[in-house]
Design a protein around this motif. Structure first.
Motif, PDB file in Angstrom:
ATOM      1  N   ASP A  29       0.851  -1.191   0.000  1.00  0.00           N
ATOM      2  CA  ASP A  29       0.000   0.000   0.000  1.00  0.00           C
ATOM      3  C   ASP A  29       0.890   1.246   0.000  1.00  0.00           C
ATOM      4  O   ASP A  29       2.119   1.158  -0.101  1.00  0.00           O
ATOM      5  CB  ASP A  29      -0.956  -0.019   1.192  1.00  0.00           C
ATOM      6  CG  ASP A  29      -0.250  -0.145   2.529  1.00  0.00           C
ATOM      7  OD1 ASP A  29       0.958   0.201   2.606  1.00  0.00           O
ATOM      8  OD2 ASP A  29      -0.885  -0.591   3.505  1.00  0.00           O
ATOM      9  N   SER A  30       0.291   2.408   0.129  1.00  0.00           N
ATOM     10  CA  SER A  30       1.053   3.654   0.048  1.00  0.00           C
ATOM     11  C   SER A  30       2.048   3.779   1.201  1.00  0.00           C
ATOM     12  O   SER A  30       3.143   4.318   1.019  1.00  0.00           O
ATOM     13  CB  SER A  30       0.100   4.850   0.020  1.00  0.00           C
ATOM     14  OG  SER A  30      -0.731   4.863   1.171  1.00  0.00           O
ATOM     15  N   TYR A  31       1.685   3.288   2.397  1.00  0.00           N
ATOM     16  CA  TYR A  31       2.604   3.360   3.547  1.00  0.00           C
ATOM     17  C   TYR A  31       3.848   2.507   3.272  1.00  0.00           C
ATOM     18  O   TYR A  31       4.981   2.969   3.456  1.00  0.00           O
ATOM     19  CB  TYR A  31       1.916   2.899   4.820  1.00  0.00           C
ATOM     20  CG  TYR A  31       2.843   2.875   6.009  1.00  0.00           C
ATOM     21  CD1 TYR A  31       3.031   4.015   6.788  1.00  0.00           C
ATOM     22  CD2 TYR A  31       3.551   1.719   6.342  1.00  0.00           C
ATOM     23  CE1 TYR A  31       3.901   4.004   7.874  1.00  0.00           C
ATOM     24  CE2 TYR A  31       4.425   1.704   7.418  1.00  0.00           C
ATOM     25  CZ  TYR A  31       4.586   2.846   8.184  1.00  0.00           C
ATOM     26  OH  TYR A  31       5.465   2.827   9.247  1.00  0.00           O
ATOM     27  N   VAL A  32       3.634   1.247   2.862  1.00  0.00           N
ATOM     28  CA  VAL A  32       4.760   0.368   2.569  1.00  0.00           C
ATOM     29  C   VAL A  32       5.602   0.948   1.438  1.00  0.00           C
ATOM     30  O   VAL A  32       6.834   0.951   1.488  1.00  0.00           O
ATOM     31  CB  VAL A  32       4.257  -1.045   2.208  1.00  0.00           C
ATOM     32  CG1 VAL A  32       5.415  -1.913   1.705  1.00  0.00           C
ATOM     33  CG2 VAL A  32       3.588  -1.694   3.414  1.00  0.00           C
ATOM     34  N   MET A  33       4.935   1.472   0.422  1.00  0.00           N
ATOM     35  CA  MET A  33       5.653   1.993  -0.731  1.00  0.00           C
ATOM     36  C   MET A  33       6.569   3.141  -0.342  1.00  0.00           C
ATOM     37  O   MET A  33       7.710   3.238  -0.804  1.00  0.00           O
ATOM     38  CB  MET A  33       4.635   2.459  -1.780  1.00  0.00           C
ATOM     39  CG  MET A  33       5.258   2.843  -3.118  1.00  0.00           C
ATOM     40  SD  MET A  33       6.024   1.442  -3.944  1.00  0.00           S
ATOM     41  CE  MET A  33       7.677   2.085  -4.186  1.00  0.00           C
ATOM     42  N   PRO A  92      10.861   0.614 -10.025  1.00  0.00           N
ATOM     43  CA  PRO A  92       9.849  -0.036 -10.866  1.00  0.00           C
ATOM     44  C   PRO A  92       8.470  -0.087 -10.211  1.00  0.00           C
ATOM     45  O   PRO A  92       7.455   0.046 -10.887  1.00  0.00           O
ATOM     46  CB  PRO A  92      10.421  -1.445 -11.077  1.00  0.00           C
ATOM     47  CG  PRO A  92      11.876  -1.310 -10.823  1.00  0.00           C
ATOM     48  CD  PRO A  92      12.010  -0.259  -9.762  1.00  0.00           C
ATOM     49  N   LEU A  93       8.441  -0.297  -8.882  1.00  0.00           N
ATOM     50  CA  LEU A  93       7.153  -0.351  -8.193  1.00  0.00           C
ATOM     51  C   LEU A  93       6.439   0.994  -8.255  1.00  0.00           C
ATOM     52  O   LEU A  93       5.206   1.057  -8.407  1.00  0.00           O
ATOM     53  CB  LEU A  93       7.349  -0.756  -6.733  1.00  0.00           C
ATOM     54  CG  LEU A  93       7.914  -2.156  -6.466  1.00  0.00           C
ATOM     55  CD1 LEU A  93       8.093  -2.365  -4.974  1.00  0.00           C
ATOM     56  CD2 LEU A  93       7.025  -3.237  -7.062  1.00  0.00           C
ATOM     57  N   ALA A  94       7.197   2.083  -8.145  1.00  0.00           N
ATOM     58  CA  ALA A  94       6.588   3.412  -8.060  1.00  0.00           C
ATOM     59  C   ALA A  94       6.312   4.034  -9.416  1.00  0.00           C
ATOM     60  O   ALA A  94       5.326   4.765  -9.576  1.00  0.00           O
ATOM     61  CB  ALA A  94       7.491   4.346  -7.256  1.00  0.00           C
ATOM     62  N   TYR A  95       7.142   3.731 -10.410  1.00  0.00           N
ATOM     63  CA  TYR A  95       7.080   4.499 -11.658  1.00  0.00           C
ATOM     64  C   TYR A  95       6.709   3.707 -12.895  1.00  0.00           C
ATOM     65  O   TYR A  95       6.728   4.251 -14.002  1.00  0.00           O
ATOM     66  CB  TYR A  95       8.428   5.192 -11.889  1.00  0.00           C
ATOM     67  CG  TYR A  95       8.801   6.126 -10.762  1.00  0.00           C
ATOM     68  CD1 TYR A  95       8.001   7.218 -10.440  1.00  0.00           C
ATOM     69  CD2 TYR A  95       9.953   5.910 -10.010  1.00  0.00           C
ATOM     70  CE1 TYR A  95       8.327   8.071  -9.394  1.00  0.00           C
ATOM     71  CE2 TYR A  95      10.293   6.760  -8.965  1.00  0.00           C
ATOM     72  CZ  TYR A  95       9.479   7.834  -8.672  1.00  0.00           C
ATOM     73  OH  TYR A  95       9.805   8.679  -7.640  1.00  0.00           O
TER      74      TYR A  95
END
Length: 309
Positions: free
Chosen positions: A197-201, A266-269
Protein backbone atom coordinates in the motif's frame (compact mmCIF):
# COMPACT_ATOMS: atom_id res chain seq x y z
CA UNK A 1 39.16 -3.43 -48.26
CA UNK A 2 41.46 -1.51 -45.97
CA UNK A 3 41.35 -2.13 -42.22
CA UNK A 4 40.93 1.00 -40.11
CA UNK A 5 43.62 2.04 -37.63
CA UNK A 6 41.40 1.61 -34.58
CA UNK A 7 40.75 -2.03 -35.47
CA UNK A 8 44.49 -2.70 -35.56
CA UNK A 9 44.78 -1.04 -32.14
CA UNK A 10 41.98 -3.14 -30.65
CA UNK A 11 43.67 -6.33 -31.78
CA UNK A 12 47.30 -5.47 -31.08
CA UNK A 13 47.29 -3.98 -27.59
CA UNK A 14 45.50 -6.86 -25.83
CA UNK A 15 47.98 -9.30 -27.35
CA UNK A 16 50.85 -7.39 -25.76
CA UNK A 17 49.13 -7.48 -22.37
CA UNK A 18 48.13 -11.14 -22.39
CA UNK A 19 51.06 -13.29 -21.33
CA UNK A 20 51.04 -16.78 -22.70
CA UNK A 21 50.38 -16.26 -26.39
CA UNK A 22 47.65 -15.08 -28.70
CA UNK A 23 44.03 -15.43 -27.57
CA UNK A 24 41.66 -17.86 -29.24
CA UNK A 25 38.06 -17.23 -30.12
CA UNK A 26 35.90 -19.84 -28.38
CA UNK A 27 34.73 -21.31 -31.68
CA UNK A 28 38.35 -21.67 -32.83
CA UNK A 29 39.73 -23.67 -29.89
CA UNK A 30 43.04 -25.31 -30.76
CA UNK A 31 43.27 -29.06 -31.17
CA UNK A 32 45.42 -29.46 -28.07
CA UNK A 33 42.85 -27.59 -25.97
CA UNK A 34 39.94 -29.56 -27.41
CA UNK A 35 41.61 -32.83 -26.43
CA UNK A 36 41.67 -31.78 -22.77
CA UNK A 37 37.98 -30.80 -22.60
CA UNK A 38 35.68 -33.62 -21.53
CA UNK A 39 32.05 -32.69 -20.97
CA UNK A 40 30.29 -34.46 -18.07
CA UNK A 41 26.88 -36.11 -18.45
CA UNK A 42 25.28 -32.82 -17.46
CA UNK A 43 27.25 -29.73 -18.34
CA UNK A 44 27.29 -27.30 -15.40
CA UNK A 45 27.08 -23.58 -16.14
CA UNK A 46 28.47 -20.75 -14.01
CA UNK A 47 28.20 -16.99 -14.51
CA UNK A 48 30.70 -14.28 -13.61
CA UNK A 49 29.10 -10.82 -13.51
CA UNK A 50 31.05 -7.58 -13.78
CA UNK A 51 28.73 -4.75 -12.79
CA UNK A 52 28.67 -1.00 -13.15
CA UNK A 53 30.14 0.50 -9.99
CA UNK A 54 33.23 -1.74 -10.14
CA UNK A 55 31.76 -4.73 -8.35
CA UNK A 56 31.80 -8.32 -9.55
CA UNK A 57 30.24 -11.60 -8.44
CA UNK A 58 30.27 -15.31 -9.17
CA UNK A 59 27.10 -17.37 -9.50
CA UNK A 60 27.69 -21.12 -9.47
CA UNK A 61 30.77 -23.33 -9.31
CA UNK A 62 33.14 -23.04 -12.27
CA UNK A 63 33.57 -26.73 -13.10
CA UNK A 64 35.98 -28.56 -15.39
CA UNK A 65 34.21 -29.49 -18.62
CA UNK A 66 31.40 -27.04 -17.88
CA UNK A 67 30.43 -23.70 -19.37
CA UNK A 68 31.59 -20.33 -18.04
CA UNK A 69 29.49 -17.28 -18.92
CA UNK A 70 31.07 -13.82 -18.62
CA UNK A 71 28.42 -11.11 -18.21
CA UNK A 72 30.07 -7.69 -18.50
CA UNK A 73 28.34 -4.34 -17.98
CA UNK A 74 29.61 -2.07 -20.75
CA UNK A 75 29.08 1.00 -18.57
CA UNK A 76 32.10 0.03 -16.45
CA UNK A 77 34.21 1.64 -19.22
CA UNK A 78 32.43 4.40 -21.13
CA UNK A 79 35.39 6.27 -22.65
CA UNK A 80 34.78 4.94 -26.16
CA UNK A 81 30.99 4.93 -26.28
CA UNK A 82 30.90 8.06 -28.46
CA UNK A 83 33.54 6.83 -30.88
CA UNK A 84 31.91 6.74 -34.33
CA UNK A 85 32.87 6.68 -37.99
CA UNK A 86 30.52 7.60 -40.82
CA UNK A 87 27.63 7.63 -38.38
CA UNK A 88 28.32 4.12 -37.08
CA UNK A 89 29.83 2.87 -33.83
CA UNK A 90 33.60 2.46 -34.08
CA UNK A 91 34.49 0.82 -30.78
CA UNK A 92 34.34 -2.52 -29.00
CA UNK A 93 34.97 -4.13 -25.61
CA UNK A 94 36.68 -7.52 -25.53
CA UNK A 95 36.76 -10.10 -22.74
CA UNK A 96 39.90 -12.19 -22.17
CA UNK A 97 39.64 -15.48 -20.26
CA UNK A 98 42.73 -17.51 -19.37
CA UNK A 99 42.74 -20.87 -17.61
CA UNK A 100 45.59 -21.98 -15.38
CA UNK A 101 47.90 -23.83 -15.09
CA UNK A 102 48.03 -24.60 -18.85
CA UNK A 103 47.28 -21.06 -20.00
CA UNK A 104 44.45 -21.68 -22.49
CA UNK A 105 43.37 -18.21 -23.58
CA UNK A 106 40.08 -17.17 -25.18
CA UNK A 107 38.69 -13.78 -26.17
CA UNK A 108 35.56 -12.31 -27.65
CA UNK A 109 33.38 -9.23 -27.78
CA UNK A 110 30.92 -8.52 -24.96
CA UNK A 111 29.06 -5.87 -27.00
CA UNK A 112 26.13 -6.28 -29.36
CA UNK A 113 25.04 -3.34 -31.49
CA UNK A 114 21.27 -2.79 -31.64
CA UNK A 115 21.46 0.29 -33.89
CA UNK A 116 23.93 2.79 -35.30
CA UNK A 117 24.50 4.29 -31.83
CA UNK A 118 22.76 1.84 -29.47
CA UNK A 119 24.12 -1.35 -27.92
CA UNK A 120 23.57 -3.96 -25.20
CA UNK A 121 25.77 -6.33 -23.23
CA UNK A 122 26.51 -9.68 -24.91
CA UNK A 123 27.48 -12.65 -22.70
CA UNK A 124 30.73 -14.37 -23.65
CA UNK A 125 30.84 -18.15 -23.14
CA UNK A 126 33.78 -20.54 -22.93
CA UNK A 127 34.20 -24.23 -22.12
CA UNK A 128 36.33 -24.92 -19.04
CA UNK A 129 39.35 -27.19 -19.82
CA UNK A 130 39.55 -30.45 -17.89
CA UNK A 131 42.93 -29.60 -16.32
CA UNK A 132 42.04 -26.10 -15.09
CA UNK A 133 42.45 -25.18 -11.43
CA UNK A 134 41.70 -21.46 -11.74
CA UNK A 135 40.63 -18.85 -14.27
CA UNK A 136 41.51 -15.20 -14.68
CA UNK A 137 39.82 -12.59 -16.83
CA UNK A 138 40.31 -9.00 -17.92
CA UNK A 139 38.69 -6.58 -20.39
CA UNK A 140 39.86 -4.13 -23.05
CA UNK A 141 38.02 -1.26 -24.73
CA UNK A 142 39.27 0.58 -27.80
CA UNK A 143 37.86 2.72 -30.59
CA UNK A 144 38.61 4.99 -33.51
CA UNK A 145 38.51 8.28 -31.58
CA UNK A 146 39.24 7.29 -27.98
CA UNK A 147 42.15 6.17 -25.85
CA UNK A 148 42.23 2.40 -25.21
CA UNK A 149 41.54 1.27 -21.67
CA UNK A 150 41.85 -1.91 -19.58
CA UNK A 151 39.66 -3.26 -16.80
CA UNK A 152 42.08 -5.70 -15.15
CA UNK A 153 41.83 -5.23 -11.39
CA UNK A 154 44.81 -2.84 -11.50
CA UNK A 155 46.84 -5.31 -13.55
CA UNK A 156 46.18 -8.28 -11.25
CA UNK A 157 43.24 -9.62 -13.32
CA UNK A 158 40.08 -11.09 -11.79
CA UNK A 159 40.84 -14.60 -10.52
CA UNK A 160 38.34 -17.37 -9.66
CA UNK A 161 38.84 -21.02 -8.59
CA UNK A 162 37.86 -23.94 -10.82
CA UNK A 163 36.28 -27.03 -9.24
CA UNK A 164 36.90 -30.64 -10.27
CA UNK A 165 33.17 -31.38 -10.09
CA UNK A 166 29.85 -29.75 -9.28
CA UNK A 167 28.74 -29.50 -5.63
CA UNK A 168 25.94 -31.71 -4.32
CA UNK A 169 22.44 -30.92 -5.56
CA UNK A 170 19.96 -28.80 -3.62
CA UNK A 171 17.90 -31.02 -1.30
CA UNK A 172 15.68 -28.47 0.45
CA UNK A 173 14.59 -24.82 0.32
CA UNK A 174 11.93 -22.93 2.26
CA UNK A 175 11.36 -20.89 5.44
CA UNK A 176 9.94 -17.85 3.70
CA UNK A 177 10.33 -14.52 5.46
CA UNK A 178 11.26 -10.91 4.85
CA UNK A 179 10.24 -7.39 5.75
CA UNK A 180 7.62 -4.91 4.58
CA UNK A 181 8.00 -2.78 7.69
CA UNK A 182 9.79 0.41 8.56
CA UNK A 183 12.32 -1.25 10.89
CA UNK A 184 13.66 -3.39 8.00
CA UNK A 185 14.02 -6.44 10.29
CA UNK A 186 13.60 -9.94 8.87
CA UNK A 187 10.47 -11.71 10.15
CA UNK A 188 9.70 -15.39 9.70
CA UNK A 189 6.65 -16.16 7.62
CA UNK A 190 5.34 -14.44 4.53
CA UNK A 191 1.82 -13.31 3.61
CA UNK A 192 0.36 -14.41 0.29
CA UNK A 193 -0.52 -12.13 -1.31
CA UNK A 194 1.95 -9.51 -0.14
CA UNK A 195 0.08 -6.20 -0.28
CA UNK A 196 2.03 -3.04 -1.02
CA UNK A 197 0.00 0.00 0.00
CA UNK A 198 1.05 3.65 0.05
CA UNK A 199 2.60 3.36 3.55
CA UNK A 200 4.76 0.37 2.57
CA UNK A 201 5.65 1.99 -0.73
CA UNK A 202 6.85 5.23 0.83
CA UNK A 203 8.20 4.27 4.26
CA UNK A 204 9.00 0.56 4.54
CA UNK A 205 11.62 -1.88 3.37
CA UNK A 206 10.46 -4.35 0.74
CA UNK A 207 12.33 -7.65 0.64
CA UNK A 208 11.63 -11.38 0.59
CA UNK A 209 13.96 -14.05 2.05
CA UNK A 210 14.15 -17.82 1.81
CA UNK A 211 16.71 -20.43 2.91
CA UNK A 212 18.35 -23.31 1.06
CA UNK A 213 20.24 -26.44 2.15
CA UNK A 214 22.96 -28.13 0.09
CA UNK A 215 24.93 -30.93 1.81
CA UNK A 216 28.63 -30.18 1.97
CA UNK A 217 28.11 -26.53 1.04
CA UNK A 218 25.71 -24.69 3.32
CA UNK A 219 26.84 -26.75 6.33
CA UNK A 220 30.58 -26.60 5.56
CA UNK A 221 33.03 -24.82 7.86
CA UNK A 222 33.91 -22.24 5.22
CA UNK A 223 31.10 -20.23 3.64
CA UNK A 224 31.09 -20.35 -0.16
CA UNK A 225 27.77 -18.84 -1.26
CA UNK A 226 29.04 -18.44 -4.83
CA UNK A 227 28.64 -22.22 -5.30
CA UNK A 228 24.85 -21.84 -5.21
CA UNK A 229 22.89 -20.13 -7.95
CA UNK A 230 19.86 -18.40 -6.42
CA UNK A 231 17.28 -16.50 -8.45
CA UNK A 232 13.81 -15.02 -8.21
CA UNK A 233 11.56 -15.80 -11.14
CA UNK A 234 8.72 -13.34 -11.60
CA UNK A 235 6.11 -12.16 -14.04
CA UNK A 236 4.45 -8.73 -14.06
CA UNK A 237 0.72 -8.86 -14.86
CA UNK A 238 1.08 -12.12 -16.78
CA UNK A 239 3.96 -10.99 -19.00
CA UNK A 240 6.96 -13.15 -19.83
CA UNK A 241 8.87 -14.66 -16.90
CA UNK A 242 12.02 -12.82 -15.84
CA UNK A 243 14.90 -13.91 -13.62
CA UNK A 244 17.09 -11.89 -11.25
CA UNK A 245 19.92 -12.98 -9.00
CA UNK A 246 19.21 -13.06 -5.27
CA UNK A 247 21.53 -11.48 -2.69
CA UNK A 248 23.28 -13.75 -0.18
CA UNK A 249 22.50 -12.75 3.43
CA UNK A 250 24.50 -15.27 5.45
CA UNK A 251 24.16 -18.64 7.16
CA UNK A 252 21.09 -19.57 9.21
CA UNK A 253 21.73 -22.84 11.01
CA UNK A 254 22.93 -25.25 8.30
CA UNK A 255 21.28 -23.20 5.55
CA UNK A 256 22.15 -20.18 3.42
CA UNK A 257 19.70 -17.29 3.21
CA UNK A 258 19.11 -15.36 -0.02
CA UNK A 259 17.09 -12.18 -0.51
CA UNK A 260 14.99 -10.52 -3.20
CA UNK A 261 15.03 -6.75 -2.80
CA UNK A 262 12.03 -5.27 -4.55
CA UNK A 263 13.44 -2.13 -6.14
CA UNK A 264 11.38 0.98 -5.36
CA UNK A 265 11.67 2.61 -8.79
CA UNK A 266 9.85 -0.04 -10.87
CA UNK A 267 7.15 -0.35 -8.19
CA UNK A 268 6.59 3.41 -8.06
CA UNK A 269 7.08 4.50 -11.66
CA UNK A 270 5.90 1.67 -13.89
CA UNK A 271 2.32 0.46 -14.34
CA UNK A 272 1.57 -2.88 -12.63
CA UNK A 273 -1.14 -4.65 -10.67
CA UNK A 274 0.50 -7.87 -9.49
CA UNK A 275 3.83 -9.69 -9.47
CA UNK A 276 3.73 -13.50 -9.57
CA UNK A 277 6.96 -14.94 -8.15
CA UNK A 278 8.91 -17.89 -6.82
CA UNK A 279 12.52 -18.63 -5.88
CA UNK A 280 14.76 -21.20 -7.51
CA UNK A 281 18.17 -22.66 -6.60
CA UNK A 282 20.77 -24.72 -8.42
CA UNK A 283 24.35 -25.94 -8.05
CA UNK A 284 24.91 -26.61 -11.75
CA UNK A 285 22.79 -23.96 -13.50
CA UNK A 286 20.89 -26.72 -15.29
CA UNK A 287 18.65 -28.44 -12.73
CA UNK A 288 16.65 -26.04 -10.53
CA UNK A 289 14.90 -26.55 -7.19
CA UNK A 290 11.89 -24.22 -7.10
CA UNK A 291 9.74 -23.01 -4.19
CA UNK A 292 6.64 -20.81 -4.36
CA UNK A 293 3.23 -21.41 -2.78
CA UNK A 294 4.22 -25.06 -2.40
CA UNK A 295 7.34 -26.99 -1.43
CA UNK A 296 10.22 -27.90 -3.71
CA UNK A 297 11.43 -29.11 -6.03
CA UNK A 298 8.55 -27.87 -8.21
CA UNK A 299 7.07 -25.27 -5.86
CA UNK A 300 3.44 -25.21 -6.97
CA UNK A 301 1.70 -22.02 -8.09
CA UNK A 302 3.44 -18.66 -7.85
CA UNK A 303 3.19 -16.36 -4.85
CA UNK A 304 1.83 -12.85 -5.38
CA UNK A 305 2.78 -9.24 -4.68
CA UNK A 306 -0.34 -7.12 -5.02
CA UNK A 307 -0.56 -3.35 -5.61
CA UNK A 308 -2.82 -1.27 -3.36
CA UNK A 309 -1.81 2.37 -3.84
Amino acid sequence: MKTSVWKHLALALPLLAACGGAPQQQEETSASTTETQQAPLTTPTATMRFLNGWTHSQHGAIVRGGTLVVDYDLYRMTDCHHSTYAGQQAWDTLAYVRFLPSGQLFSGSVKQATGSTSFVNKPFEVTVPSDATSVETWFFTSGRTCAPRYDSNYGQNYVFPVEAQSPSAVVWAGDWGGSFARDCEHRDGLADPIVIDSYVMERACKFVDADVYVPGVTDAATARPELIQAQVEFSVDGAATQHQWLAYQGRVGNNYRYRWNLAAEPLAYTPWSAYAFGFRYSTDGVSWYRIASGAGPTGGTARTVQRSF
